[in-house]
Write a protein that holds these residues in place. Structure first.
Motif, mmCIF file in Angstrom:
data_model
loop_
_atom_site.group_PDB
_atom_site.id
_atom_site.type_symbol
_atom_site.label_atom_id
_atom_site.label_comp_id
_atom_site.label_asym_id
_atom_site.label_seq_id
_atom_site.Cartn_x
_atom_site.Cartn_y
_atom_site.Cartn_z
ATOM 1 N N GLU A 78 72.314 73.770 -9.620
ATOM 2 C CA GLU A 78 72.383 72.311 -9.650
ATOM 3 C C GLU A 78 71.471 71.714 -8.582
ATOM 4 N N TYR A 79 71.478 72.330 -7.407
ATOM 5 C CA TYR A 79 70.601 71.867 -6.328
ATOM 6 C C TYR A 79 69.129 71.994 -6.737
ATOM 7 N N LEU A 80 68.758 73.177 -7.227
ATOM 8 C CA LEU A 80 67.353 73.396 -7.603
ATOM 9 C C LEU A 80 66.931 72.497 -8.759
ATOM 10 N N GLY A 81 67.841 72.227 -9.695
ATOM 11 C CA GLY A 81 67.546 71.289 -10.767
ATOM 12 C C GLY A 81 67.285 69.900 -10.212
ATOM 13 N N GLY A 82 68.052 69.509 -9.208
ATOM 14 C CA GLY A 82 67.834 68.221 -8.558
ATOM 15 C C GLY A 82 66.497 68.167 -7.834
ATOM 16 N N VAL A 83 66.146 69.257 -7.164
ATOM 17 C CA VAL A 83 64.858 69.327 -6.466
ATOM 18 C C VAL A 83 63.731 69.213 -7.472
ATOM 19 N N LYS A 120 71.826 58.275 -12.213
ATOM 20 C CA LYS A 120 70.624 57.661 -12.794
ATOM 21 C C LYS A 120 70.419 56.242 -12.254
ATOM 22 N N GLN A 121 71.511 55.486 -12.187
ATOM 23 C CA GLN A 121 71.409 54.123 -11.674
ATOM 24 C C GLN A 121 70.964 54.117 -10.212
ATOM 25 N N ALA A 122 71.433 55.087 -9.440
ATOM 26 C CA ALA A 122 71.024 55.176 -8.028
ATOM 27 C C ALA A 122 69.528 55.451 -7.925
ATOM 28 N N ILE A 123 69.019 56.299 -8.801
ATOM 29 C CA ILE A 123 67.574 56.585 -8.798
ATOM 30 C C ILE A 123 66.800 55.313 -9.124
ATOM 31 N N PHE A 124 67.259 54.558 -10.115
ATOM 32 C CA PHE A 124 66.594 53.290 -10.446
ATOM 33 C C PHE A 124 66.668 52.323 -9.268
ATOM 34 N N SER A 125 67.805 52.276 -8.588
ATOM 35 C CA SER A 125 67.943 51.408 -7.402
ATOM 36 C C SER A 125 66.973 51.840 -6.311
ATOM 37 N N LEU A 126 66.819 53.135 -6.125
ATOM 38 C CA LEU A 126 65.877 53.642 -5.114
ATOM 39 C C LEU A 126 64.441 53.276 -5.477
ATOM 40 N N THR A 153 61.432 64.492 3.937
ATOM 41 C CA THR A 153 61.626 65.927 3.705
ATOM 42 C C THR A 153 62.656 66.127 2.589
ATOM 43 N N LEU A 154 62.714 67.357 2.085
ATOM 44 C CA LEU A 154 63.740 67.688 1.096
ATOM 45 C C LEU A 154 65.080 67.878 1.788
ATOM 46 N N ALA A 187 75.886 66.565 -14.549
ATOM 47 C CA ALA A 187 76.136 65.369 -13.740
ATOM 48 C C ALA A 187 75.843 65.641 -12.269
ATOM 49 N N LEU A 188 76.258 66.820 -11.790
ATOM 50 C CA LEU A 188 75.976 67.165 -10.391
ATOM 51 C C LEU A 188 74.481 67.311 -10.146
ATOM 52 N N GLU A 189 73.777 67.829 -11.109
ATOM 53 C CA GLU A 189 72.325 67.951 -10.976
ATOM 54 C C GLU A 189 71.681 66.565 -10.859
ATOM 55 N N GLU A 190 72.151 65.619 -11.647
ATOM 56 C CA GLU A 190 71.621 64.249 -11.584
ATOM 57 C C GLU A 190 71.966 63.605 -10.235
ATOM 58 N N TRP A 191 73.182 63.825 -9.784
ATOM 59 C CA TRP A 191 73.596 63.305 -8.480
ATOM 60 C C TRP A 191 72.755 63.933 -7.371
ATOM 61 N N ALA A 192 72.543 65.248 -7.471
ATOM 62 C CA ALA A 192 71.719 65.941 -6.466
ATOM 63 C C ALA A 192 70.299 65.386 -6.465
ATOM 64 N N GLU A 193 69.755 65.142 -7.637
ATOM 65 C CA GLU A 193 68.404 64.569 -7.719
ATOM 66 C C GLU A 193 68.338 63.240 -6.973
ATOM 67 N N ALA A 194 69.337 62.393 -7.198
ATOM 68 C CA ALA A 194 69.353 61.081 -6.546
ATOM 69 C C ALA A 194 69.498 61.234 -5.028
ATOM 70 N N LYS A 195 70.389 62.122 -4.583
ATOM 71 C CA LYS A 195 70.580 62.328 -3.138
ATOM 72 C C LYS A 195 69.305 62.891 -2.503
ATOM 73 N N ILE A 196 68.673 63.828 -3.171
ATOM 74 C CA ILE A 196 67.438 64.437 -2.650
ATOM 75 C C ILE A 196 66.328 63.393 -2.586
ATOM 76 N N PHE A 197 66.217 62.576 -3.606
ATOM 77 C CA PHE A 197 65.206 61.521 -3.635
ATOM 78 C C PHE A 197 65.469 60.503 -2.526
ATOM 79 N N GLN A 198 66.730 60.130 -2.361
ATOM 80 C CA GLN A 198 67.107 59.198 -1.294
ATOM 81 C C GLN A 198 66.727 59.777 0.075
ATOM 82 N N HIS A 199 67.042 61.036 0.279
ATOM 83 C CA HIS A 199 66.733 61.694 1.558
ATOM 84 C C HIS A 199 65.222 61.759 1.770
ATOM 85 N N TYR A 200 64.488 62.065 0.712
ATOM 86 C CA TYR A 200 63.030 62.139 0.825
ATOM 87 C C TYR A 200 62.440 60.777 1.210
#
Length: 174
Positions: A166-171, A88-94, A152-153, A134-147
Motif C-alpha cells: 500500500e505504501y509503495l502504491g502510494g509512492v 482523492k479529495q485531499a489530493i485535489f485540495s493539495l 522529501t518522500l 483505499a489505504l493506497e489512495e490515502w497513502a498517496e495523499a499523505k506522501i504528496f502532502q509531505h512532499y
C-alpha cells in the motif's frame, strides 16, 4: 449383426456395450439397483431423510459464519469507499494549495480507516480489495502532502496502518 451379451446376477441380459459402460462408469443393471433398495422413489429423492446424511446444526453454523463474513465484507467495501474518496479529495485540495482542507480530509480518512482495522485484523482476507485500495489512495495523499511541505518522500513508518504494498502504491502514484 450379432452382439455378444452377458447376464447380470438377476438374469437380465446385457449387451457388450452395456457391460463396457458399466465397468467404466459404475452403471449397474436394474436388478442390482433393486437388490440394493434403489428404486425409482429413491432415485428421485423421495423417502430419504436428512437425519443420517446431514448435520443440520453444522450447516446452520456455516451459514451463520458466511452471513457474518458477508456483512463484514459489505461494511469494509462501503466504508473503504469513503476513505478512498477522501484521499482523492485531499489530493485535489493539495493541487489547489488548500492545505488546511486537505489536512481535514486526510484526518477524517485516517479515522475512518482506523475504525475498520479491528475487522480487518480479525479477518485478514478482508484487507485485500477495497480496504487496501483505499489505504493506497490515502497513502498517496499523505506522501504528496509531505512532499509539498518537506520536499522529501514520507517514510513508510509514518503511515502506521499501511503495509509495504500500500505504501509503495502510494509512492508510485504520488
Amino acid at each position: 449383426p450379432s452382439q455378444k451379451s452377458a447376464s447380470c446376477s438377476g438374469g437380465t441380459r446385457l449387451s457388450e456395450s452395456s457391460v463396457k459402460r458399466s465397468r467404466s462408469r459404475s452403471i449397474t443393471c436394474r436388478c442390482a439397483r433393486e437388490k440394493m433398495g434403489v428404486g425409482e422413489k429413491r432415485a428421485r429423492g423421495e423417502g430419504q431423510s436428512s437425519s443420517g446424511l446431514l448435520d443440520e446444526a453444522d450447516f446452520e453454523r456455516i451459514r451463520g459464519d458466511l452471513q457474518k463474513y458477508d456483512l463484514q465484507r459489505e461494511k469494509i467495501i462501503k466504508t473503504s469507499r469513503d476513505v478512498q474518496k477522501l484521499g482523492k479529495q485531499a489530493i485535489f485540495s493539495l493541487h489547489r494549495k488548500d492545505f488546511k482542507r486537505a489536512e481535514e480530509q486526510l484526518d477524517k480518512a485516517a479515522g475512518t480507516a482506523t475504525s475498520l482495522l479491528p475487522l480487518v485484523e480479525a479477518q485478514p482476507t478482508l484487507r485485500q480489495g477495497s480496504y487496501s485500495n483505499a489505504l493506497e489512495e490515502w497513502a498517496e495523499a499523505k506522501i504528496f502532502q509531505h512532499y509539498l511541505s518537506e520536499g522529501t518522500l514520507m517514510p513508510s513508518s509514518k503511515l502506521p496502518f499501511c503495509n509495504n504494498e500500500e505504501y509503495l502504491g502510494g509512492v508510485r502514484d504520488a
